[in-house]
Design an enzyme around this catalytic site. Sequence first.
Site, PDB file in Angstrom:
ATOM      1  CD  GLU A  74      -3.156  -1.028   0.654  1.00  0.00           C
ATOM      2  OE1 GLU A  74      -3.392   0.063   0.089  1.00  0.00           O
ATOM      3  OE2 GLU A  74      -3.957  -1.990   0.667  1.00  0.00           O
TER       4      GLU A  74
HETATM    5 ZN   LIG Z   1      -6.662  -1.186  -2.884  1.00  0.00          ZN
END
Ligand SMILES: [Zn+2]
Length: 538
Positions: free
Chosen positions: A503
């Site tokens: 992320e």
């Molecule tokens: Zn995502």
Amino acid sequence: MKKWLSILFISLLLAASLPPLAPQAAVYVLTKTDTVIYSPPSGGNEAVLTPIAANTNVKVIEEQEARIRVTWQGVNGFIARENLLMEENEEPAPPSSSFIRLEADAELLEKQHGTYVKTGRLLTGEVFKKTGTENGYVSFVFGQTTGYVAEAAVSTLSEASLAGGVQPGYTYQNRAITRKTTDLLYSKNGTLTPLGRLQSGVALDTRAAYRDYYIVDIGGRTAYIRKEDVTLYTGNYVDPFKTITYTQMVQDLKELVLWHPDIASLEVIGKSVDGRDLYALKLGTGKEEILVNASHHAREHITTNVVMEMADQYAHLFKTNGSMNGYGVRSILQKSAIYFVPMVNPDGVSLVQLGAGSAKNKAAALKLNGGSSNFAAWKANVRGVDLNRNYPADWKNICCDPGKPSSQNYKGPKALSEPEAKAMADFVQKRSFKTSASYHSSGQIIFWHFYQSGARKSRDLAIARKVSQKTGYSLVAARSNPSGGGFNDWFIQNEQKPGVTIEVSPYVGNRPVPLVYFSSIWQQNNSIGLMLANEKIQ
Ligand SMILES: [Zn+2]
């Protein structure tokens, strides 16, 4: 002073050792610079007959005060005395067979690994300066390399004027590849006229740019190729500092493959709901394969920039035998291959970037978005299924499902109901990836665990830690009851190999990550693909 004297001395020695010129021998002199041959002045005007390059041997006809009458390649005219090295020169090699004339349309060939390969065609009647003869072929300059035609197709000439001439003074040079069948043109009384054509996919060197054309030398002549017919090697096809649309991505992928045919290839692994091709770019020639994917979630499309920039830079570093953060790109990509799927969800990404008009069914997309034309927060595919909840990894128990199509979180009517997720799963099963990295945003965290234990857990944790060290992102702790359905959940469970979900970017709310974050994201992630490809995974 000393230097001058010694040069003078050496010159005298040389002059003394030269045999005297025979009285009747023609006199040749060299041009000092790129210059022109011009016509005799009439009414104060001098017309340029042809440009002529520096260090060209010209035959002297008559010496006048400020100008010298010369002949060169059939052109008879004047060159300013100051542009000539007025020392007599050796007569150039006998011109008995310096030129060729095509007596029929002939195949233009180049030598590839010792074989003559057809790259185009040259037209009847055209004349070129030849450089040699071998194996039944006549050779001549073509770009920075050599072109050939069959000896049987040509007659030889001792004197010839080369239509279109040579234009001196250019230094710009670039490697180009023809995108399609392309005319080779020359300037015939100011009009560009074909002298031949090239096939699609032919590599050549251009010497200059001129308006809408690139200039290529061929057999002593200047040929023009339309700029739109070729692509130039820049070593930098992806611009990650701007939004990359699906269309832009496809163009960049094709450009990469065109320039790196030795290591890059493109595969369509399926189609999106709206019929867009889903692309996988393979980079590398080795056996050990890894997968790097991005943009499962529509609004997280900055991850496409990350992955495309990896492909772009790795390909260029392969070509130039460079390295990144200590990873020797060529040796890694000769032992391994990285498959990039830079946009798993092109319909969703297009909705976010371009709005409802990008969807086949605009009304349905607007309805799913609550009537709003602002799709900035959209994560799902075009029909409202969250692709990263559509994989068969504990799919039944996925938390927080809205139970119907939505801009996010809907897991779909069944696992792999969506063509995008199905394409990814089929692709993984067709190959044998030793690792997978899935790019998402945001949060600067790394998911890596999905029920694996024992040796697999410690192996996967070690990989995740390496990714964490490079990116500075923290590892999400292993949970006893993770919510499933994600691509890597399924990859870890099904392939029993490590899968990291990375992320990028600090949390920015329900919207795309602003492009100003790209520089730092790139610094954190640039060599992740090389690092994973270089890992030994048992
Ligand atoms: Zn995502």
